[in-house]
Design a protein around this motif. Structure first.
Motif, PDB file in Angstrom:
ATOM      1  N   GLN A 146      39.234  85.453 109.956  1.00  0.00           N
ATOM      2  CA  GLN A 146      38.525  84.554 109.034  1.00  0.00           C
ATOM      3  C   GLN A 146      38.287  83.191 109.664  1.00  0.00           C
ATOM      4  O   GLN A 146      37.212  82.604 109.521  1.00  0.00           O
ATOM      5  CB  GLN A 146      39.324  84.404 107.734  1.00  0.00           C
ATOM      6  N   VAL A 147      39.282  82.669 110.381  1.00  0.00           N
ATOM      7  CA  VAL A 147      39.136  81.368 111.036  1.00  0.00           C
ATOM      8  C   VAL A 147      38.057  81.436 112.117  1.00  0.00           C
ATOM      9  O   VAL A 147      37.248  80.515 112.271  1.00  0.00           O
ATOM     10  CB  VAL A 147      40.477  80.905 111.626  1.00  0.00           C
ATOM     11  N   LYS A 148      38.034  82.536 112.866  1.00  0.00           N
ATOM     12  CA  LYS A 148      37.002  82.711 113.890  1.00  0.00           C
ATOM     13  C   LYS A 148      35.617  82.706 113.265  1.00  0.00           C
ATOM     14  O   LYS A 148      34.654  82.176 113.837  1.00  0.00           O
ATOM     15  CB  LYS A 148      37.232  84.016 114.652  1.00  0.00           C
ATOM     16  N   GLN A 149      35.502  83.302 112.083  1.00  0.00           N
ATOM     17  CA  GLN A 149      34.215  83.322 111.382  1.00  0.00           C
ATOM     18  C   GLN A 149      33.779  81.918 110.988  1.00  0.00           C
ATOM     19  O   GLN A 149      32.592  81.597 111.003  1.00  0.00           O
ATOM     20  CB  GLN A 149      34.312  84.211 110.138  1.00  0.00           C
ATOM     21  N   VAL A 150      34.749  81.071 110.632  1.00  0.00           N
ATOM     22  CA  VAL A 150      34.408  79.683 110.290  1.00  0.00           C
ATOM     23  C   VAL A 150      33.823  78.974 111.504  1.00  0.00           C
ATOM     24  O   VAL A 150      32.792  78.298 111.417  1.00  0.00           O
ATOM     25  CB  VAL A 150      35.640  78.919 109.769  1.00  0.00           C
ATOM     26  N   PHE A 151      34.475  79.129 112.671  1.00  0.00           N
ATOM     27  CA  PHE A 151      33.965  78.505 113.895  1.00  0.00           C
ATOM     28  C   PHE A 151      32.613  79.095 114.289  1.00  0.00           C
ATOM     29  O   PHE A 151      31.792  78.419 114.896  1.00  0.00           O
ATOM     30  CB  PHE A 151      34.968  78.683 115.039  1.00  0.00           C
ATOM     31  N   LEU A 152      32.368  80.365 113.905  1.00  0.00           N
ATOM     32  CA  LEU A 152      31.108  81.019 114.251  1.00  0.00           C
ATOM     33  C   LEU A 152      29.996  80.675 113.260  1.00  0.00           C
ATOM     34  O   LEU A 152      28.885  80.309 113.652  1.00  0.00           O
ATOM     35  CB  LEU A 152      31.318  82.541 114.302  1.00  0.00           C
ATOM     36  N   LEU A 153      30.307  80.763 111.953  1.00  0.00           N
ATOM     37  CA  LEU A 153      29.282  80.599 110.916  1.00  0.00           C
ATOM     38  C   LEU A 153      29.226  79.179 110.346  1.00  0.00           C
ATOM     39  O   LEU A 153      28.230  78.800 109.741  1.00  0.00           O
ATOM     40  CB  LEU A 153      29.533  81.592 109.775  1.00  0.00           C
ATOM     41  N   GLY A 154      30.302  78.427 110.474  1.00  0.00           N
ATOM     42  CA  GLY A 154      30.266  77.036 110.034  1.00  0.00           C
ATOM     43  C   GLY A 154      31.090  76.733 108.808  1.00  0.00           C
ATOM     44  O   GLY A 154      31.545  75.609 108.632  1.00  0.00           O
ATOM     45  N   GLU A 155      31.317  77.718 107.908  1.00  0.00           N
ATOM     46  CA  GLU A 155      32.111  77.448 106.706  1.00  0.00           C
ATOM     47  C   GLU A 155      32.597  78.743 106.094  1.00  0.00           C
ATOM     48  O   GLU A 155      32.072  79.824 106.381  1.00  0.00           O
ATOM     49  CB  GLU A 155      31.311  76.644 105.682  1.00  0.00           C
ATOM     50  N   ASN A 156      33.612  78.628 105.227  1.00  0.00           N
ATOM     51  CA  ASN A 156      34.166  79.811 104.575  1.00  0.00           C
ATOM     52  C   ASN A 156      35.063  79.372 103.425  1.00  0.00           C
ATOM     53  O   ASN A 156      35.557  78.243 103.406  1.00  0.00           O
ATOM     54  CB  ASN A 156      34.976  80.643 105.579  1.00  0.00           C
ATOM     55  N   ALA A 157      35.251  80.272 102.466  1.00  0.00           N
ATOM     56  CA  ALA A 157      36.179  80.041 101.355  1.00  0.00           C
ATOM     57  C   ALA A 157      36.902  81.351 101.090  1.00  0.00           C
ATOM     58  O   ALA A 157      36.279  82.417 101.054  1.00  0.00           O
ATOM     59  CB  ALA A 157      35.446  79.571 100.112  1.00  0.00           C
ATOM     60  N   ALA A 158      38.221  81.282 100.922  1.00  0.00           N
ATOM     61  CA  ALA A 158      38.998  82.499 100.713  1.00  0.00           C
ATOM     62  C   ALA A 158      40.354  82.156 100.112  1.00  0.00           C
ATOM     63  O   ALA A 158      40.807  81.014 100.183  1.00  0.00           O
ATOM     64  CB  ALA A 158      39.186  83.235 102.045  1.00  0.00           C
ATOM     65  N   GLU A 159      40.978  83.174  99.502  1.00  0.00           N
ATOM     66  CA  GLU A 159      42.324  83.033  98.969  1.00  0.00           C
ATOM     67  C   GLU A 159      43.313  83.630  99.959  1.00  0.00           C
ATOM     68  O   GLU A 159      43.018  84.629 100.625  1.00  0.00           O
ATOM     69  CB  GLU A 159      42.456  83.746  97.614  1.00  0.00           C
ATOM     70  N   ALA A 160      44.499  83.026 100.038  1.00  0.00           N
ATOM     71  CA  ALA A 160      45.537  83.550 100.935  1.00  0.00           C
ATOM     72  C   ALA A 160      46.904  83.081 100.463  1.00  0.00           C
ATOM     73  O   ALA A 160      47.026  82.020  99.829  1.00  0.00           O
ATOM     74  CB  ALA A 160      45.285  83.095 102.367  1.00  0.00           C
ATOM     75  N   ASP A 161      47.914  83.886 100.767  1.00  0.00           N
ATOM     76  CA  ASP A 161      49.296  83.521 100.424  1.00  0.00           C
ATOM     77  C   ASP A 161      49.911  82.696 101.538  1.00  0.00           C
ATOM     78  O   ASP A 161      49.702  82.983 102.729  1.00  0.00           O
ATOM     79  CB  ASP A 161      50.132  84.788 100.200  1.00  0.00           C
ATOM     80  N   ILE A 162      50.676  81.668 101.147  1.00  0.00           N
ATOM     81  CA  ILE A 162      51.329  80.764 102.088  1.00  0.00           C
ATOM     82  C   ILE A 162      52.840  80.826 101.867  1.00  0.00           C
ATOM     83  O   ILE A 162      53.312  80.791 100.721  1.00  0.00           O
ATOM     84  CB  ILE A 162      50.842  79.312 101.882  1.00  0.00           C
ATOM     85  N   THR A 163      53.582  80.904 102.963  1.00  0.00           N
ATOM     86  CA  THR A 163      55.045  80.909 102.885  1.00  0.00           C
ATOM     87  C   THR A 163      55.566  79.556 103.345  1.00  0.00           C
ATOM     88  O   THR A 163      55.315  79.136 104.474  1.00  0.00           O
ATOM     89  CB  THR A 163      55.636  82.021 103.764  1.00  0.00           C
ATOM     90  N   SER A 164      56.272  78.852 102.462  1.00  0.00           N
ATOM     91  CA  SER A 164      56.814  77.535 102.800  1.00  0.00           C
ATOM     92  C   SER A 164      58.119  77.697 103.571  1.00  0.00           C
ATOM     93  O   SER A 164      58.610  78.815 103.781  1.00  0.00           O
ATOM     94  CB  SER A 164      57.040  76.713 101.533  1.00  0.00           C
ATOM     95  N   LYS A 165      58.688  76.573 104.007  1.00  0.00           N
ATOM     96  CA  LYS A 165      59.895  76.598 104.836  1.00  0.00           C
ATOM     97  C   LYS A 165      61.064  77.260 104.126  1.00  0.00           C
ATOM     98  O   LYS A 165      61.885  77.943 104.758  1.00  0.00           O
ATOM     99  CB  LYS A 165      60.249  75.162 105.244  1.00  0.00           C
ATOM    100  N   ASP A 166      61.160  77.095 102.795  1.00  0.00           N
ATOM    101  CA  ASP A 166      62.275  77.683 102.051  1.00  0.00           C
ATOM    102  C   ASP A 166      62.020  79.130 101.623  1.00  0.00           C
ATOM    103  O   ASP A 166      62.810  79.710 100.891  1.00  0.00           O
ATOM    104  CB  ASP A 166      62.601  76.826 100.823  1.00  0.00           C
ATOM    105  N   GLY A 167      60.899  79.703 102.084  1.00  0.00           N
ATOM    106  CA  GLY A 167      60.598  81.095 101.789  1.00  0.00           C
ATOM    107  C   GLY A 167      59.749  81.311 100.553  1.00  0.00           C
ATOM    108  O   GLY A 167      59.354  82.452 100.251  1.00  0.00           O
ATOM    109  N   THR A 168      59.433  80.259  99.810  1.00  0.00           N
ATOM    110  CA  THR A 168      58.597  80.381  98.619  1.00  0.00           C
ATOM    111  C   THR A 168      57.182  80.788  99.016  1.00  0.00           C
ATOM    112  O   THR A 168      56.602  80.232  99.943  1.00  0.00           O
ATOM    113  CB  THR A 168      58.542  79.048  97.852  1.00  0.00           C
ATOM    114  N   VAL A 169      56.636  81.771  98.291  1.00  0.00           N
ATOM    115  CA  VAL A 169      55.284  82.259  98.557  1.00  0.00           C
ATOM    116  C   VAL A 169      54.368  81.797  97.434  1.00  0.00           C
ATOM    117  O   VAL A 169      54.661  82.018  96.257  1.00  0.00           O
ATOM    118  CB  VAL A 169      55.249  83.791  98.679  1.00  0.00           C
TER     119      VAL A 169
END
Length: 526
Positions: free
Chosen positions: A323-346
């Motif tokens: 997805q990040v490569k597509q941003v550099f290729l196409l110029g922009e993007n929007a998407a949902e994704a899960d993030i894991t913080s330092k304490d393990g919270t998602v």
């Protein structure tokens, strides 16, 4: 010894003393008789580039320039015995500058002259260089495009200043010499000046360059960059400074504007409800806001060493990288994704990113909003909607059953009234009744039919705020009865019926309207 021999012995010893004394001194010493040198020490000979043997019998004219020789002869003729300067000529033709002094004395019946001189060529050259340097400094001081002044640290006074600095400060040469530099500084610059001065007096090293905000005679504020060259006394203590001042107001104001713009941008970025970040093509972080640190739990040092992929679960990193490569290729993007913080919270974030140049580097700038609660609410809403749909289906089944039951009751009621009540009403109408009872009978028959009418049911349902008597009056109005007729039928006064009519109009929102009450009631059923 005979007196003559004794005198010769004393003279010989005196000559030996003179020779020893003259050889021991660094000064050139010579004795001449009417200009012819009859005695010289080694220093005198070396000073002019001769051997000592060559010096004896040499006339002093060969040792002086023509101009100096003229002066020397005048001093000899006048018996002048004070130090003076002269230009000497060496054996090789080069010249030296001498400080010399001569005095006559009697020797063996002759008047001789002893001369002592020092080579001051080097000193004179240094003095000349110093004069040239002072002249150059004076020219630089007076003609420099920069402001130049000298300050005495003991009293803070400006001891001298060029015209450019006077123009900066708005003071004349006479006025500025009475000023203390402290008096022309802003409050903030006064603190800086005193801090630097205290460090200098403590012997601490300070930068030779500093910038101050200055207030001129007219109250105008501007900025000067000062280059200091400290002045020391014989003991090595700092006693003052030569200062070169450049007006840097335009640059300083630009810096202030840029700093304010930077602070404003930082404030906006840090006030964003979610993340703000910038990563390079290697997905390394170049910039981030405070919320990024707070929500991830990582420090700035840790984030600086991390990749954006480090915040995603290992199983998602490949897809995120694409997805990040597509941003550099196409110029922009929007998407949902899960993030894991330092304490393990998602948590789930909505990412929006765009390609751009940041500090000359091809980069990706992005924002991310925590939508975890929103996703949970959407899921709960979806579940609620499904449950509501099931409840609606059940309710529609109940409503259909109720409608069927109501229809069945209405049919039975209509059958019973038609079969059990209406025949008797018809018989009563055939009986010999007075007009009043006939009216009652007609109203009763009409009301029974209204009970069975869908219109009357709808009317009563939509006007539940009417009292039973008001409903009875509305019914008579619909049948075309006038107020007096209604009063006679109900055995009440005309004013009572008029009051009821006003209440009915009020409850039907017709109080201040010219709409006819009967027309309005009849229109409801159309």
């Amino acid at each position: 010894l005979p007196p003559q021999k004794k005198a010769k012995g004393i003279l010989r010893k005196t000559e030996e003393y003179f020779r020893v004394l003259s050889e021991a001194t660094n000064e050139g010493t010579a004795i001449h008789d009417k200009g012819v040198i009859i005695e010289s020490n080694q220093s005198f000979a070396e000073m002019f580039g001769y051997d000592l043997s060559e010096m004896i019998g040499l006339h002093v004219e060969k040792l002086a320039s023509p101009e100096s020789m003229k002066c020397i002869l005048e001093h000899i003729a006048n018996g002048y015995d004070k130090p003076f300067e002269a230009v000497g000529v060496r054996k090789d033709g080069s010249t030296i500058i001498c400080s010399m002094v001569g005095k006559p004395f009697k020797y063996k019946g002759r008047t001789l002259r002893i001369v002592a001189l020092r080579d001051i060529t080097e000193r004179k050259q240094m003095e000349e260089k110093l004069r040239e340097s002072e002249a150059n400094y004076r020219q630089l001081f007076e003609n420099s495009p920069a402001g130049i002044y000298q300050i005495d640290f003991k009293n803070g006074k400006i001891t001298r200043a060029n015209d450019v600095f006077c123009k900066y400060a708005g003071w004349s040469q006479e006025e500025i010499s009475s000023l203390n530099i402290y008096d022309v500084l802003s409050e903030e610059s006064k603190k800086l000046y005193l801090e630097r001065l205290e460090k200098v007096f403590r012997g601490e090293k300070v930068s030779e360059t500093a910038e101050y905000e200055v207030i001129n005679k007219n109250g105008q504020r501007f900025y000067l960059q000062l280059h200091n060259k400290f002045i020391y006394d014989a003991e090595g203590n700092v006693i003052g400074s030569d200062v070169v001042a450049h007006d840097v107001t335009e640059r300083k104001l630009t810096e202030i504007d840029l700093r304010q713009e930077r602070d404003f941008s930082r404030a906006i970025i840090n006030s964003l409800p979610g993340w703000f970040y910038v990563v390079d093509e290697n997905l390394r972080f170049l910039r981030w806001n405070d919320n990024f640190i707070i929500t991830t739990g990582y420090s700035e040092e840790e984030i600086r060493e991390m990749s954006i992929l480090d915040f995603h679960h290992e199983s998602d990193r490949s897809a995120i990288s694409e997805q990040v490569k597509q941003v550099f290729l196409l110029g922009e993007n929007a998407a949902e994704a899960d993030i894991t913080s330092k304490d393990g919270t998602v948590k789930t974030f909505l990412f929006s990113s765009r390609k751009m140049q940041f500090q000359g580097i091809q980069s990706l700038v992005g924002t991310a909003i925590d939508i975890t609660e929103k996703k949970r609410a959407q899921e709960e809403l979806k579940q609620f909607a499904e449950n509501l749909e099931d409840a609606n289906i059940a309710l529609r089944v109940l409503m259909n059953r109720r409608d069927e039951d109501q229809k069945d009751i209405e049919e039975k009621l209509q059958t019973n009234i038609n079969d059990l009540v209406i025949p008797y009403l018809k018989k009563l109408k055939q009986a010999n009744l007075d007009d009043r009872n006939k009216n009652y009978l007609n109203v009763l028959e009409s009301n029974l039919r209204d009970v069975l009418s869908p219109y009357m049911r709808d009317f009563l349902s939509s006007h539940k705020n009417l009292t039973p008597q008001e409903i009875q009056i509305v019914d008579l109005i619909m049948k075309g009865k006038h107020t007096k007729e209604i009063a006679d039928m109900l055995n009440v006064s005309v004013s009572t019926i008029a009051s009821h009519r006003n209440n009915i109009r009020k409850k039907m929102n017709l109080r201040n309207s010219k709409i006819n009450l009967r027309s309005h009631v009849l229109s409801i059923g159309r």
